[in-house]
Design a protein around this motif. Structure first.
Motif, PDB file in Angstrom:
ATOM      1  N   ALA A   1      18.758  88.589  60.722  1.00  7.67           N
ATOM      2  CA  ALA A   1      19.281  89.278  61.907  1.00  7.67           C
ATOM      3  C   ALA A   1      20.779  89.096  62.132  1.00  7.67           C
ATOM      4  CB  ALA A   1      18.534  88.788  63.143  1.00  7.67           C
TER       5      ALA A   1
ATOM      6  N   THR B   1      18.078  97.569  66.789  1.00 12.90           N
ATOM      7  CA  THR B   1      19.315  97.057  67.399  1.00 12.90           C
ATOM      8  C   THR B   1      20.168  98.200  67.946  1.00 12.90           C
ATOM      9  OG1 THR B   1      21.415  95.954  66.928  1.00 12.90           O
ATOM     10  CG2 THR B   1      20.307  96.913  65.046  1.00 12.90           C
ATOM     11  N   MET B   2      20.841  97.923  69.064  1.00 10.53           N
ATOM     12  CA  MET B   2      21.789  98.905  69.601  1.00 10.53           C
ATOM     13  C   MET B   2      22.902  99.174  68.597  1.00 10.53           C
ATOM     14  SD  MET B   2      20.869 100.080  72.497  1.00 10.53           S
ATOM     15  CE  MET B   2      22.378 100.908  72.986  1.00 10.53           C
ATOM     16  N   GLY B   3      23.146  98.198  67.722  1.00 13.08           N
ATOM     17  CA  GLY B   3      24.193  98.353  66.712  1.00 13.08           C
ATOM     18  C   GLY B   3      23.903  99.432  65.684  1.00 13.08           C
TER      19      GLY B   3
ATOM     20  N   TYR C   1      23.978  94.505  57.732  1.00  9.09           N
ATOM     21  CA  TYR C   1      22.739  94.168  58.459  1.00  9.09           C
ATOM     22  C   TYR C   1      22.323  95.353  59.343  1.00  9.09           C
ATOM     23  CZ  TYR C   1      20.547  92.985  62.873  1.00  9.09           C
ATOM     24  OH  TYR C   1      19.776  93.035  64.000  1.00  9.09           O
ATOM     25  N   HIS C   2      23.273  95.882  60.110  1.00  2.00           N
ATOM     26  CA  HIS C   2      22.934  97.002  60.987  1.00  2.00           C
ATOM     27  C   HIS C   2      22.495  98.225  60.160  1.00  2.00           C
ATOM     28  CE1 HIS C   2      25.403  94.670  63.999  1.00  2.00           C
ATOM     29  NE2 HIS C   2      24.426  95.078  64.785  1.00  2.00           N
TER      30      HIS C   2
ATOM     31  N   VAL D   1      22.596  92.423  72.567  1.00  2.00           N
ATOM     32  CA  VAL D   1      22.808  91.026  72.200  1.00  2.00           C
ATOM     33  C   VAL D   1      22.035  90.134  73.179  1.00  2.00           C
ATOM     34  CG1 VAL D   1      24.542  89.272  71.715  1.00  2.00           C
ATOM     35  CG2 VAL D   1      25.155  91.701  71.518  1.00  2.00           C
TER      36      VAL D   1
ATOM     37  N   VAL E   1      27.338  85.984  70.846  1.00  2.00           N
ATOM     38  CA  VAL E   1      28.616  85.681  71.492  1.00  2.00           C
ATOM     39  C   VAL E   1      28.485  84.851  72.779  1.00  2.00           C
ATOM     40  CG1 VAL E   1      28.743  87.982  72.601  1.00  2.00           C
ATOM     41  CG2 VAL E   1      30.830  86.672  72.192  1.00  2.00           C
TER      42      VAL E   1
ATOM     43  N   ARG F   1      27.359  81.341  72.092  1.00  2.00           N
ATOM     44  CA  ARG F   1      28.464  80.598  71.468  1.00  2.00           C
ATOM     45  C   ARG F   1      29.486  80.153  72.529  1.00  2.00           C
ATOM     46  NH1 ARG F   1      30.313  80.818  66.426  1.00  2.00           N
ATOM     47  NH2 ARG F   1      32.265  81.982  66.680  1.00  2.00           N
TER      48      ARG F   1
ATOM     49  N   THR G   1      36.015  81.599  71.388  1.00  2.00           N
ATOM     50  CA  THR G   1      36.452  82.348  70.204  1.00  2.00           C
ATOM     51  C   THR G   1      36.363  83.857  70.447  1.00  2.00           C
ATOM     52  OG1 THR G   1      34.193  82.180  69.362  1.00  2.00           O
ATOM     53  CG2 THR G   1      35.752  80.517  68.572  1.00  2.00           C
TER      54      THR G   1
ATOM     55  N   TYR H   1      37.225  87.485  69.593  1.00  2.00           N
ATOM     56  CA  TYR H   1      37.722  88.186  68.406  1.00  2.00           C
ATOM     57  C   TYR H   1      38.608  89.356  68.841  1.00  2.00           C
ATOM     58  CZ  TYR H   1      34.006  85.655  65.857  1.00  2.00           C
ATOM     59  OH  TYR H   1      33.183  84.691  65.325  1.00  2.00           O
TER      60      TYR H   1
ATOM     61  N   ARG I   1      36.044  90.988  62.075  1.00  2.00           N
ATOM     62  CA  ARG I   1      35.195  92.159  61.839  1.00  2.00           C
ATOM     63  C   ARG I   1      36.035  93.432  61.835  1.00  2.00           C
ATOM     64  NH1 ARG I   1      29.719  90.854  65.322  1.00  2.00           N
ATOM     65  NH2 ARG I   1      29.709  88.645  64.841  1.00  2.00           N
TER      66      ARG I   1
ATOM     67  N   GLU J   1      35.805  96.613  63.589  1.00  2.00           N
ATOM     68  CA  GLU J   1      35.061  97.225  64.699  1.00  2.00           C
ATOM     69  C   GLU J   1      36.067  97.800  65.678  1.00  2.00           C
ATOM     70  OE1 GLU J   1      32.856  94.109  66.750  1.00  2.00           O
ATOM     71  OE2 GLU J   1      34.644  92.906  67.072  1.00  2.00           O
TER      72      GLU J   1
HETATM   73  N1  USQ Z   1      32.364  88.164  69.147  1.00  2.00           N
HETATM   74  C1  USQ Z   1      33.490  87.490  69.586  1.00  2.00           C
HETATM   75  N2  USQ Z   1      33.508  86.140  69.403  1.00  2.00           N
HETATM   76  C2  USQ Z   1      32.480  85.451  68.836  1.00  2.00           C
HETATM   77  C3  USQ Z   1      31.340  86.155  68.393  1.00  2.00           C
HETATM   78  C4  USQ Z   1      31.325  87.523  68.568  1.00  2.00           C
HETATM   79  O1  USQ Z   1      34.434  88.064  70.119  1.00  2.00           O
HETATM   80  O2  USQ Z   1      32.582  84.231  68.714  1.00  2.00           O
HETATM   81  C5  USQ Z   1      32.285  89.624  69.358  1.00  2.00           C
HETATM   82  C6  USQ Z   1      32.043  90.428  68.092  1.00  2.00           C
HETATM   83  O3  USQ Z   1      33.253  90.760  67.459  1.00  2.00           O
HETATM   84  C7  USQ Z   1      31.258  91.627  68.613  1.00  2.00           C
HETATM   85  C8  USQ Z   1      30.518  91.088  69.817  1.00  2.00           C
HETATM   86  O4  USQ Z   1      31.153  89.870  70.175  1.00  2.00           O
HETATM   87  O5  USQ Z   1      32.128  92.614  69.055  1.00  2.00           O
HETATM   88  C9  USQ Z   1      29.040  90.813  69.584  1.00  2.00           C
HETATM   89  O6  USQ Z   1      28.914  89.934  68.484  1.00  2.00           O
HETATM   90  P1  USQ Z   1      27.614  89.015  68.291  1.00  2.00           P
HETATM   91  O7  USQ Z   1      27.865  88.130  67.117  1.00  2.00           O
HETATM   92  O8  USQ Z   1      27.216  88.389  69.561  1.00  2.00           O
HETATM   93  O9  USQ Z   1      26.486  90.098  68.011  1.00  2.00           O
HETATM   94  P2  USQ Z   1      26.245  91.056  66.769  1.00  2.00           P
HETATM   95  O10 USQ Z   1      26.924  90.619  65.536  1.00  2.00           O
HETATM   96  O11 USQ Z   1      26.522  92.446  67.243  1.00  2.00           O
HETATM   97  O12 USQ Z   1      24.697  90.870  66.503  1.00  2.00           O
HETATM   98  C10 USQ Z   1      23.800  90.401  67.506  1.00  2.00           C
HETATM   99  C11 USQ Z   1      22.548  89.869  66.816  1.00  2.00           C
HETATM  100  C12 USQ Z   1      21.871  91.019  66.062  1.00  2.00           C
HETATM  101  C13 USQ Z   1      21.605  92.164  67.031  1.00  2.00           C
HETATM  102  C14 USQ Z   1      22.879  92.602  67.724  1.00  2.00           C
HETATM  103  C15 USQ Z   1      22.656  93.622  68.811  1.00  2.00           C
HETATM  104  O13 USQ Z   1      22.893  88.815  65.934  1.00  2.00           O
HETATM  105  O14 USQ Z   1      20.674  90.547  65.477  1.00  2.00           O
HETATM  106  O15 USQ Z   1      21.070  93.258  66.316  1.00  2.00           O
HETATM  107  O16 USQ Z   1      23.465  91.454  68.381  1.00  2.00           O
HETATM  108  S1  USQ Z   1      24.020  94.723  68.951  1.00  2.00           S
HETATM  109  O17 USQ Z   1      25.241  93.939  69.134  1.00  2.00           O
HETATM  110  O18 USQ Z   1      23.778  95.579  70.070  1.00  2.00           O
HETATM  111  O19 USQ Z   1      24.108  95.441  67.695  1.00  2.00           O
END
Ligand code: USQ
Length: 391
Positions: free
Chosen positions: A100, A144-146, A181-182, A210, A238, A241, A253, A255, A326, A328
């Motif tokens: 995931a 996933t919304m992603g 992954y997405h 998320v 996020v 974390r 952190t 991004y 990333r 994005e």
């Molecule tokens: N981000 C930060 N700092 C961090 C971690 C993340 O700014 O320390 C940012 C990322 O760049 C991103 C956002 O926060 O823009 C979300 O990142 P995330 O790591 O919380 O989530 P994501 O990678 O999108 O994936 C998570 C789950 C995944 C699920 C998804 C739903 O790990 O399994 O499918 O959320 S969604 O985001 O709607 O696609």
């Protein structure tokens, strides 16, 4: 109801198993512990102490008097999964059994292939097992919304009516996945939709945002029943974390500029949504899609919320902007529709300072387990654009 949960040892799978078991359903779980291995291999581990699956199941039996049978194996092994489905004859299958993490899928060719193989082939094996043994069962698949990405129009729940050259149709909403992954999740959706149209299976794709949080009604209060809590750069999400970072004195952190917006929901609401989907099954032959989140925030809004709550508890919190690892959109329109679960009765848990404070309190209990070296981002979506490559 007989409920089979794939990924029943995971962050969401374990508390889901307990919730359904607590409500009197006959629950069985499948897992191959790959999540435990991936996190360990990445030099991290769950912040919360998590018991082995068999020990957790024993503890649940002591607490509730209910036994959850477990099947240890990989769903990529079609014969294994076929036997499990034939033996358990589920009326609902809840499928969480996937890799995931978006960053994990972007580390290397190997992790991308592993992700797409585990996710796409595991899901395909499930579709065949359901077709052959339990064609009336309802598949509840975590999407996933992603899958949609961040298009410059409102995101509908799965389908959009399109008028083109004078003709109209209701078609799957366009997909712009943000990681390999997405992409795998998009491939799954296509395969499930096909299986519904062709074999008459019924399925609900829960396009989830998320998730944050640690405890559910069943896991709180007994340490043996806790679910895992990841905070490392690969598997931590996020808000989880940021909360851990605030407690251990690591800068938050963010991004890039932190204007990225995502949909969020509490882990308790994930369980409520899955239960609503299972108890209100999709009609035969339908591929139903729900957008599963309760509110949306920008990354900077979350950082501000965590900083405020943590400072209220006496912590000093610094917000640091990291060069975005990333690829994005950092500023974008975001207005996904999410009414279908509300229409079924979902009562959202809304995020506020009090809720963040309670998360921080839970994290405080286990902060001694945190491995700080696993926090900073190292995985880049496009290594050619990394500062090191450009230097
Ligand atoms: N981000 C930060 N700092 C961090 C971690 C993340 O700014 O320390 C940012 C990322 O760049 C991103 C956002 O926060 O823009 C979300 O990142 P995330 O790591 O919380 O989530 P994501 O990678 O999108 O994936 C998570 C789950 C995944 C699920 C998804 C739903 O790990 O399994 O499918 O959320 S969604 O985001 O709607 O696609």
């Amino acid at each position: 109801m007989r409920v089979l949960i794939l990924g029943g040892d995971g962050y969401l799978g374990w508390p889901t198993a307990l919730r359904f078991s607590a409500r009197g359903h006959e629950v069985s779980v499948v897992d191959n512990f790959s999540r435990r291995r991936w996190v360990r291999d990445a030099g991290s581990g769950s912040l919360t102490p998590i018991a082995d699956l068999e020990d957790r199941i024993d503890a649940w039996e002591q607490v509730s008097g209910k036994r959850i049978p477990s099947y240890v194996g990989a769903i990529e092994d079609g014969d294994f999964l076929d036997e499990v489905v034939a033996e358990t004859r589920p009326e609902a299958v809840i499928h969480y059994g996937q890799q995931a993490s978006a960053p994990y899928s972007m580390i290397s060719r190997e992790t991308a292939v592993e992700t797409q193989y585990a996710n796409t082939i595991g899901n395909l094996n499930l579709l065949f097992a359901m077709r052959d043994h339990v064609p009336d069962a309802h598949l509840v698949k975590l999407g996933t919304m992603g899958e949609y990405g961040q298009p410059n129009i409102d995101i509908e729940e799965g389908y959009i009516e399109i008028e083109h050259k004078g003709r109209k149709d209701n078609l799957p909403f366009p997909k712009l996945p943000g990681s390999l992954y997405h992409c795998a999740k998009v491939h799954d959706s296509t395969n499930i939709h096909f299986a519904c149209r062709t074999w008459g299976l019924r399925a609900t794709d829960l396009n989830q945002g998320v998730v944050y949080g640690i405890e559910s009604d069943e896991t709180a209060g007994d340490e043996r029943l806790l679910t895992r809590f990841d905070y490392d750069e690969l598997f931590g999400t996020v808000l989880n974390r940021f909360c851990l970072q605030a407690v251990i004195g690591h800068p938050l952190t963010v991004y890039g500029a932190g204007q990225q917006i995502r949909g969020f929901l509490n882990i308790r609401d994930t369980l409520a949504c899955v239960e609503l989907a299972v108890t209100n099954p999709a009609p035969v032959g339908e591929f139903r899609v729900f957008n599963q989140f309760t509110e949306h925030f920008s990354v900077m809004q979350l950082a501000g919320l965590v900083k405020g709550a943590a400072e209220h508890l006496g912590y000093t919190v610094e917000i640091q902007h990291y060069d975005n690892p990333r690829v994005e959109k950092e500023e974008h329109y975001y207005n996904p529709i999410h009414t279908k679960l509300l229409d079924l009765g979902l009562e959202p848990t809304l995020l506020g300072e009090e809720l963040v404070e309670s998360l921080l309190h839970t994290i405080e209990r286990y902060k001694g387990n945190a491995i700080e070296s696993s926090i900073d981002p190292r995985t880049r979506w496009n290594p050619a654009k990394s500062p090191a490559a450009q230097a």
